[in-house]
Motif scaffolding. Structure first.
Motif, PDB file in Angstrom:
ATOM      1  N   PHE A 140    -136.357 -32.597  41.648  1.00 44.10           N
ATOM      2  CA  PHE A 140    -137.441 -32.849  42.590  1.00 44.10           C
ATOM      3  C   PHE A 140    -137.153 -34.091  43.437  1.00 44.10           C
ATOM      4  O   PHE A 140    -137.381 -34.094  44.639  1.00 44.10           O
ATOM      5  CB  PHE A 140    -138.766 -33.022  41.841  1.00 44.10           C
ATOM      6  CG  PHE A 140    -139.905 -33.425  42.728  1.00 44.10           C
ATOM      7  CD1 PHE A 140    -140.485 -32.511  43.592  1.00 44.10           C
ATOM      8  CD2 PHE A 140    -140.399 -34.716  42.715  1.00 44.10           C
ATOM      9  CE1 PHE A 140    -141.528 -32.872  44.425  1.00 44.10           C
ATOM     10  CE2 PHE A 140    -141.430 -35.096  43.538  1.00 44.10           C
ATOM     11  CZ  PHE A 140    -142.003 -34.167  44.391  1.00 44.10           C
ATOM     12  N   LEU A 141    -136.672 -35.155  42.802  1.00 41.28           N
ATOM     13  CA  LEU A 141    -136.395 -36.385  43.545  1.00 41.28           C
ATOM     14  C   LEU A 141    -135.172 -36.262  44.440  1.00 41.28           C
ATOM     15  O   LEU A 141    -135.079 -36.944  45.460  1.00 41.28           O
ATOM     16  CB  LEU A 141    -136.217 -37.556  42.573  1.00 41.28           C
ATOM     17  CG  LEU A 141    -137.457 -37.953  41.784  1.00 41.28           C
ATOM     18  CD1 LEU A 141    -137.115 -39.043  40.778  1.00 41.28           C
ATOM     19  CD2 LEU A 141    -138.573 -38.387  42.706  1.00 41.28           C
ATOM     20  N   GLY A 142    -134.231 -35.394  44.085  1.00 40.38           N
ATOM     21  CA  GLY A 142    -133.003 -35.272  44.853  1.00 40.38           C
ATOM     22  C   GLY A 142    -133.036 -34.230  45.944  1.00 40.38           C
ATOM     23  O   GLY A 142    -132.083 -34.089  46.702  1.00 40.38           O
ATOM     24  N   ARG A 143    -134.146 -33.507  46.063  1.00 35.09           N
ATOM     25  CA  ARG A 143    -134.177 -32.454  47.083  1.00 35.09           C
ATOM     26  C   ARG A 143    -134.370 -33.034  48.476  1.00 35.09           C
ATOM     27  O   ARG A 143    -134.782 -34.180  48.648  1.00 35.09           O
ATOM     28  CB  ARG A 143    -135.267 -31.443  46.775  1.00 35.09           C
ATOM     29  CG  ARG A 143    -136.651 -31.946  47.004  1.00 35.09           C
ATOM     30  CD  ARG A 143    -137.670 -30.888  46.688  1.00 35.09           C
ATOM     31  NE  ARG A 143    -138.995 -31.456  46.890  1.00 35.09           N
ATOM     32  CZ  ARG A 143    -140.040 -30.752  47.194  1.00 35.09           C
ATOM     33  NH1 ARG A 143    -139.942 -29.453  47.327  1.00 35.09           N
ATOM     34  NH2 ARG A 143    -141.204 -31.335  47.376  1.00 35.09           N
ATOM     35  N   ASP A 144    -134.096 -32.202  49.459  1.00 30.98           N
ATOM     36  CA  ASP A 144    -134.211 -32.599  50.852  1.00 30.98           C
ATOM     37  C   ASP A 144    -135.661 -32.413  51.289  1.00 30.98           C
ATOM     38  O   ASP A 144    -136.189 -31.308  51.253  1.00 30.98           O
ATOM     39  CB  ASP A 144    -133.275 -31.738  51.699  1.00 30.98           C
ATOM     40  CG  ASP A 144    -133.162 -32.224  53.117  1.00 30.98           C
ATOM     41  OD1 ASP A 144    -133.639 -33.328  53.407  1.00 30.98           O
ATOM     42  OD2 ASP A 144    -132.570 -31.494  53.936  1.00 30.98           O
ATOM     43  N   HIS A 145    -136.329 -33.498  51.683  1.00 24.72           N
ATOM     44  CA  HIS A 145    -137.750 -33.447  52.024  1.00 24.72           C
ATOM     45  C   HIS A 145    -138.014 -33.230  53.506  1.00 24.72           C
ATOM     46  O   HIS A 145    -139.167 -33.218  53.921  1.00 24.72           O
ATOM     47  CB  HIS A 145    -138.435 -34.746  51.581  1.00 24.72           C
ATOM     48  CG  HIS A 145    -138.458 -34.919  50.100  1.00 24.72           C
ATOM     49  ND1 HIS A 145    -139.309 -34.237  49.276  1.00 24.72           N
ATOM     50  CD2 HIS A 145    -137.703 -35.692  49.278  1.00 24.72           C
ATOM     51  CE1 HIS A 145    -139.108 -34.578  48.029  1.00 24.72           C
ATOM     52  NE2 HIS A 145    -138.110 -35.462  47.995  1.00 24.72           N
ATOM     53  N   THR A 146    -136.982 -33.086  54.317  1.00 25.18           N
ATOM     54  CA  THR A 146    -137.202 -32.891  55.746  1.00 25.18           C
ATOM     55  C   THR A 146    -137.573 -31.440  56.020  1.00 25.18           C
ATOM     56  O   THR A 146    -137.227 -30.536  55.271  1.00 25.18           O
ATOM     57  CB  THR A 146    -135.944 -33.259  56.547  1.00 25.18           C
ATOM     58  OG1 THR A 146    -134.842 -32.497  56.060  1.00 25.18           O
ATOM     59  CG2 THR A 146    -135.631 -34.729  56.393  1.00 25.18           C
ATOM     60  N   THR A 147    -138.286 -31.224  57.113  1.00 27.45           N
ATOM     61  CA  THR A 147    -138.709 -29.888  57.507  1.00 27.45           C
ATOM     62  C   THR A 147    -137.782 -29.389  58.602  1.00 27.45           C
ATOM     63  O   THR A 147    -137.534 -30.082  59.583  1.00 27.45           O
ATOM     64  CB  THR A 147    -140.152 -29.919  58.032  1.00 27.45           C
ATOM     65  OG1 THR A 147    -140.989 -30.472  57.020  1.00 27.45           O
ATOM     66  CG2 THR A 147    -140.628 -28.529  58.378  1.00 27.45           C
ATOM     67  N   TYR A 148    -137.270 -28.198  58.399  1.00 27.79           N
ATOM     68  CA  TYR A 148    -136.372 -27.600  59.379  1.00 27.79           C
ATOM     69  C   TYR A 148    -137.077 -26.442  60.071  1.00 27.79           C
ATOM     70  O   TYR A 148    -137.840 -25.709  59.466  1.00 27.79           O
ATOM     71  CB  TYR A 148    -135.103 -27.082  58.702  1.00 27.79           C
ATOM     72  CG  TYR A 148    -134.267 -28.173  58.098  1.00 27.79           C
ATOM     73  CD1 TYR A 148    -133.406 -28.919  58.887  1.00 27.79           C
ATOM     74  CD2 TYR A 148    -134.337 -28.464  56.749  1.00 27.79           C
ATOM     75  CE1 TYR A 148    -132.641 -29.930  58.347  1.00 27.79           C
ATOM     76  CE2 TYR A 148    -133.573 -29.471  56.194  1.00 27.79           C
ATOM     77  CZ  TYR A 148    -132.720 -30.191  57.005  1.00 27.79           C
ATOM     78  OH  TYR A 148    -131.974 -31.194  56.461  1.00 27.79           O
ATOM     79  N   HIS A 149    -136.798 -26.300  61.383  1.00 30.49           N
ATOM     80  CA  HIS A 149    -137.327 -25.190  62.166  1.00 30.49           C
ATOM     81  C   HIS A 149    -136.146 -24.424  62.752  1.00 30.49           C
ATOM     82  O   HIS A 149    -135.090 -24.992  63.020  1.00 30.49           O
ATOM     83  CB  HIS A 149    -138.221 -25.692  63.303  1.00 30.49           C
ATOM     84  CG  HIS A 149    -139.442 -26.414  62.824  1.00 30.49           C
ATOM     85  ND1 HIS A 149    -140.515 -25.774  62.260  1.00 30.49           N
ATOM     86  CD2 HIS A 149    -139.749 -27.735  62.811  1.00 30.49           C
ATOM     87  CE1 HIS A 149    -141.426 -26.656  61.927  1.00 30.49           C
ATOM     88  NE2 HIS A 149    -140.984 -27.866  62.251  1.00 30.49           N
TER      89      HIS A 149
END
Length: 104
Positions: free
Chosen positions: A81-90
């Protein structure tokens, strides 16, 4: 010619069958106990008993299987959970509301 194919390639190593104790759990428990022992110096002497009670409780919680993914332990789920990518892609052809309509 017959080939013997194992059914589970990523099976965990068991130390005991009853109760089920896995090598990964023992190693994680030893690492956590070492970490708690290292951090013991920052705890006031009056709070050592509650600190060790909290440490053992946290250790048992982190070793339990995660609810959302039973093949992972809680400490693994927290790291993922802490290492995942938190940015939103479109997508490149993403169209916003109102951008494609002509105003008359």
């Amino acid at each position: 010619m017959r080939y013997i194919i194992p059914k589970q390639l990523k099976e965990e190593y068991k130390i005991f069958d009853r109760p089920r104790i896995y090598l990964k759990d023992v190693v994680a428990g030893c690492v956590l106990l070492g970490l708690f022992y290292f951090l013991k110096g920052w705890v006031h002497s009056w709070l050592l008993l509650p600190y060790w009670i909290m440490a053992v409780t946290a250790m048992f919680f982190l070793i339990q299987p995660a609810r959302s993914n039973p093949k992972k332990r809680n400490w693994e789920a927290i790291i993922l959970f802490l290492g995942r990518d938190h940015t939103t892609y479109h997508s490149i052809n993403h169209v916003q509301k109102g951008a494609g309509t002509d105003a008359k």
